[in-house]
Design a protein around this motif. Structure first.
Motif, short mmCIF file in Angstrom:
data_model
loop_
_atom_site.label_atom_id
_atom_site.label_comp_id
_atom_site.label_asym_id
_atom_site.label_seq_id
_atom_site.Cartn_x
_atom_site.Cartn_y
_atom_site.Cartn_z
N THR A 45 0.81 -1.22 0.00
CA THR A 45 0.00 0.00 0.00
C THR A 45 0.85 1.27 0.00
N PRO A 46 1.89 1.38 0.84
CA PRO A 46 2.69 2.61 0.80
C PRO A 46 3.35 2.86 -0.56
N VAL A 47 3.75 1.80 -1.24
CA VAL A 47 4.37 1.95 -2.56
C VAL A 47 3.34 2.47 -3.57
N CYS A 67 -1.83 3.48 -13.25
CA CYS A 67 -1.59 2.07 -12.92
C CYS A 67 -1.77 1.83 -11.42
N SER A 68 -1.28 2.73 -10.61
CA SER A 68 -1.43 2.60 -9.16
C SER A 68 -2.90 2.57 -8.76
N CYS A 69 -3.70 3.43 -9.36
CA CYS A 69 -5.14 3.44 -9.07
C CYS A 69 -5.79 2.13 -9.48
N ALA A 123 -8.84 -1.53 6.63
CA ALA A 123 -9.28 -0.17 6.99
C ALA A 123 -8.11 0.80 7.18
N PRO A 124 -7.02 0.42 7.87
CA PRO A 124 -5.91 1.38 7.99
C PRO A 124 -5.33 1.79 6.63
N SER A 125 -5.29 0.86 5.69
CA SER A 125 -4.79 1.19 4.36
C SER A 125 -5.72 2.17 3.67
#
Length: 137
Positions: free
Chosen positions: A76-78, A93-95, A109-111
């Motif tokens: 997720t952070p990447v 692409c990330s989306c 949920a935290p992500s």
């Protein structure tokens, strides 16, 4: 893993497509300890955008064998950082990958609390209409 950085797109695509059975065979712990660091090396800003795209596609494949906790910690952070890339294709692409991960229930949920503001920024401020559209999905 050198195939992920090949100059020929078809080779990179084939390498990404063959990742899932490899990481399934070795398991999630091996994936996070040994494979992810090598993929993340390709995702640095000093690499060309095609290498960054290949790294993102590789992350989407390996996420299928990882736990949601591992996805939250390592992937997720990447993907959120990729939403800030200067190249529209990388943001797009990330989306798309985030949508895929949500579809296979790999996002916790935290992500989501980290992802929502980044998507909101893309919807409101990105100059590329395709990126804006993908961020709305």
């Amino acid at each position: 893993l050198g195939f992920l950085g090949d100059s020929v797109n078809a080779v990179r695509v084939a390498a990404v497509e063959n990742l899932e059975p490899i990481v399934k065979a070795f398991g999630p712990q091996w994936t996070t300890d040994h494979f992810l660091p090598k993929v993340l090396e390709q995702n640095t800003a000093t690499q060309g955008y095609l290498n960054r795209l290949t790294a993102l596609h590789a992350l989407s494949k390996v996420a299928t064998v990882m736990t949601p906790e591992q996805v939250a910690k390592h992937i997720t952070p990447v993907l959120v950082d990729a939403m800030k890339d200067k190249v529209p294709n990388v943001k797009f692409c990330s989306c798309k990958i985030l949508q895929e991960l949500a579809g296979i229930q790999k996002l916790q949920a935290p992500s989501v609390t980290i992802i929502k503001p980044a998507l909101s920024d893309l919807r409101a401020q990105d100059s590329d209409p395709d990126v804006q559209m993908e961020a709305r999905k």
